[in-house]
Design an enzyme around this catalytic site. Structure first.
Site, PDB file in Angstrom:
ATOM      1  N   ARG A   1     -16.670 -10.888   7.516  1.00 50.01           N
ATOM      2  CA  ARG A   1     -16.220 -11.239   5.954  1.00 50.01           C
ATOM      3  C   ARG A   1     -16.985 -10.320   5.066  1.00 50.01           C
ATOM      4  O   ARG A   1     -16.168  -9.695   4.241  1.00 50.01           O
ATOM      5  CB  ARG A   1     -16.472 -12.565   5.607  1.00 50.01           C
ATOM      6  CG  ARG A   1     -16.040 -13.072   4.238  1.00 50.01           C
ATOM      7  CD  ARG A   1     -14.732 -12.854   4.040  1.00 50.01           C
ATOM      8  NE  ARG A   1     -14.535 -13.471   2.753  1.00 50.01           N
ATOM      9  CZ  ARG A   1     -13.166 -13.154   1.959  1.00 50.01           C
ATOM     10  NH1 ARG A   1     -12.581 -12.391   2.512  1.00 50.01           N
ATOM     11  NH2 ARG A   1     -13.099 -13.892   0.685  1.00 50.01           N
TER      12      ARG A   1
ATOM     13  N   CYS B   1      -8.505 -29.502   0.328  1.00 49.02           N
ATOM     14  CA  CYS B   1      -8.720 -30.100  -0.956  1.00 49.02           C
ATOM     15  C   CYS B   1      -8.264 -31.587  -0.781  1.00 49.02           C
ATOM     16  O   CYS B   1      -8.704 -32.358  -0.756  1.00 49.02           O
ATOM     17  CB  CYS B   1      -8.315 -29.183  -1.968  1.00 49.02           C
ATOM     18  SG  CYS B   1      -9.393 -27.878  -2.377  1.00 49.02           S
TER      19      CYS B   1
ATOM     20  N   ARG C   1      -5.860 -23.317   7.536  1.00 50.60           N
ATOM     21  CA  ARG C   1      -6.669 -24.276   7.711  1.00 50.60           C
ATOM     22  C   ARG C   1      -6.207 -25.642   7.443  1.00 50.60           C
ATOM     23  O   ARG C   1      -5.595 -25.964   6.376  1.00 50.60           O
ATOM     24  CB  ARG C   1      -8.099 -24.105   7.071  1.00 50.60           C
ATOM     25  CG  ARG C   1      -8.864 -23.072   7.759  1.00 50.60           C
ATOM     26  CD  ARG C   1     -10.217 -22.786   6.723  1.00 50.60           C
ATOM     27  NE  ARG C   1      -9.811 -22.489   5.613  1.00 50.60           N
ATOM     28  CZ  ARG C   1     -10.688 -22.537   4.671  1.00 50.60           C
ATOM     29  NH1 ARG C   1     -11.912 -22.890   4.478  1.00 50.60           N
ATOM     30  NH2 ARG C   1     -10.378 -22.132   3.323  1.00 50.60           N
TER      31      ARG C   1
END
Length: 468
Positions: free
Chosen positions: A62, A295, A366
């Protein structure tokens, strides 16, 4: 980007109140952002317009990607990264020693039985704790249950740093800054894939461990949040405000998902019912669908976990979670029954699934609930082809063991499930969708789970239509 940290006239943290009382010099301090995902990277970029910023992530690939001015999340452009002169990316914790303010933005997932997994938060706190100096400020943005920052994170910071946690009005009154650190909580409100509601445009809730810290943190965020800020009385209140935002949405979606199950049995189009009800001014317009991601589909479990710790069994919240967690399998079973009803041999059929990401126009796969549909269809013996122009094929392979198929008339299927409303799918007309289906299938099935298309237009092309 990637240049050494420099001091300039903009690198003030707005910590004047604390500095005056404790003789703290934070005017030229750097900010460290811990975690460079969907939340941390945009935050680092915005703060770098005003301060020297160190972006830290334990994922070396990353860091290499960002140093090359690429962002696979698509939240930040290559041009923005190239123009970020006060932003340094690193996976070396020692570089963070230059910072005075640490902002933690690591993921807070759940485990296989939906219990909060605070592992990333604990490790981030250990990393920061080992670097803390007297007078430093640690701000958490990761979503947690009310109380987690001070019950879980603060003890780690104290243990690793050997410093005292400064909390309450008395800490502002006493000259103890040289022996302690401050904390704050300002919940993230990033909406992945949303190009309208960006970080500066979303009002920020802020809190601190002392009144002075709250004021300082408020001034800090006001430098980058044009929509303004909202101060609350405690860290616990700020944590609670965040966790109920997504819990509220989860419950509203669960309500319309349950309506869709009821109306389907009645032979009524749920979306038509909702459109009619929405003509009243105070009707809240939510649509049925899959609730995945990190979330809405996760945060309610943090609140219910804390409630259960306190001896209360939250019935409404958990009921909503059960409904939403079941919707993928429900949709797949309804589709299989429709296939059988229309004379299809499920074990010999090829089903095309359009979309694998957890939401539209976003590459994040995800916790996507589309996988529940795929698994259910596969259990019935169907051959499933997954098509998604937004998803990274390597990520899909790693996360789910699936191979993506290109959208093409050469990859024909017997029926279609439009699971995610990507703009590429929304722009396809029913004729183009029909072209994806095999010629021998006179009346192919289509599950338009997001109500992207006109039912009449689909039926005009010979589709048998299923919608939630």
């Amino acid at each position: 980007m990637g240049q050494p940290l420099q001091k300039n006239s903009k690198q003030t943290l707005g910590l004047d109140l604390i500095s005056t009382r404790k003789n703290m010099n934070l005017q030229n301090s750097a900010i460290a952002i811990i975690g460079l995902g969907y939340v941390g990277l945009p935050l680092a970029l915005e703060f770098s317009k005003e301060h020297a910023v160190i972006g830290f992530d334990i994922n070396n690939s990353r860091i290499a990607e960002l140093q090359s001015c690429r962002d696979q999340t698509l939240e930040v452009s290559e041009e923005d990264l190239r123009n970020a002169k006060n932003l340094t990316f690193t996976s070396d914790p020692n570089v963070l020693k230059r910072a005075t303010v640490f902002i933690v933005t690591v993921p807070t997932p759940v485990d296989k039985v939906n219990r909060p997994d605070l592992g990333p938060l604990v490790k981030a706190s250990e990393t920061v704790g080992r670097l803390l100096k007297a007078g430093d400020v640690v701000i958490y943005e990761s979503t947690v249950y009310p109380g987690a920052t001070e019950e879980v994170c603060v003890p780690i910071l104290e243990r690793e740093s050997g410093l005292k946690y400064l909390v309450g009005a008395s800490a502002d009154a006493l000259k103890v800054a040289e022996a302690g650190f401050y904390c704050g909580y300002s919940p993230e409100r990033i909406n992945p894939g949303d190009k309208t509601h960006r970080l500066p445009d979303i009002r920020k809730v802020v809190s601190g461990s002392t009144p002075g810290a709250t004021t300082a943190i408020d001034l800090l965020y006001k430098q980058i949040i044009t929509a303004g800020t909202h101060k609350v009385s405690s860290i616990k209140v700020a944590e609670a405000a965040k966790v109920i935002e997504n819990t509220q949405r989860d419950l509203n979606i669960a309500f319309v998902n349950e309506l869709s199950v009821i109306f389907n049995r009645m032979g009524i189009d749920t979306n038509e019912v909702l459109e009619a009800a929405a003509t009243k001014w105070n009707f809240l317009h939510f649509k049925p669908g899959l609730v995945g991601g990190h979330c809405i589909g996760v945060d309610p479990y943090y609140l219910t976990h804390k409630a259960q710790e306190l001896g209360y069994q939250p019935q409404v919240i958990l009921s909503g979670r059960r409904i939403n967690d079941e919707m993928g399998r429900y949709a797949a079973r309804k589709f299989v029954r429709l296939m059988v009803k229309n004379g299809m041999n499920v074990t010999n059929a090829t089903v095309g699934v359009l979309g694998i990401t957890f939401k539209e126009n976003c590459p994040d796969v995800r916790n996507s609930k589309v996988i529940d549909i795929i698994h259910e269809l596969s259990d019935w013996g169907a051959n499933v082809k997954v098509m998604d122009p937004w998803a990274n094929s390597d990520e899909v392979q790693k996360e789910y063991g699936l191979q993506l198929t290109k959208i093409s008339h050469k990859n024909q299927v017997d029926s279609l499930i439009v699971a995610v409303a990507h703009e590429e799918f929304a722009q396809m007309d029913p004729f183009e969708l029909k072209a994806l289906c095999t010629k021998h299938c006179g009346h192919p099935l289509i599950a338009d789970l997001k109500a992207v298309y006109s039912r009449a237009a689909l039926e005009a092309q010979g589709f048998v239509v299923f919608r939630l």
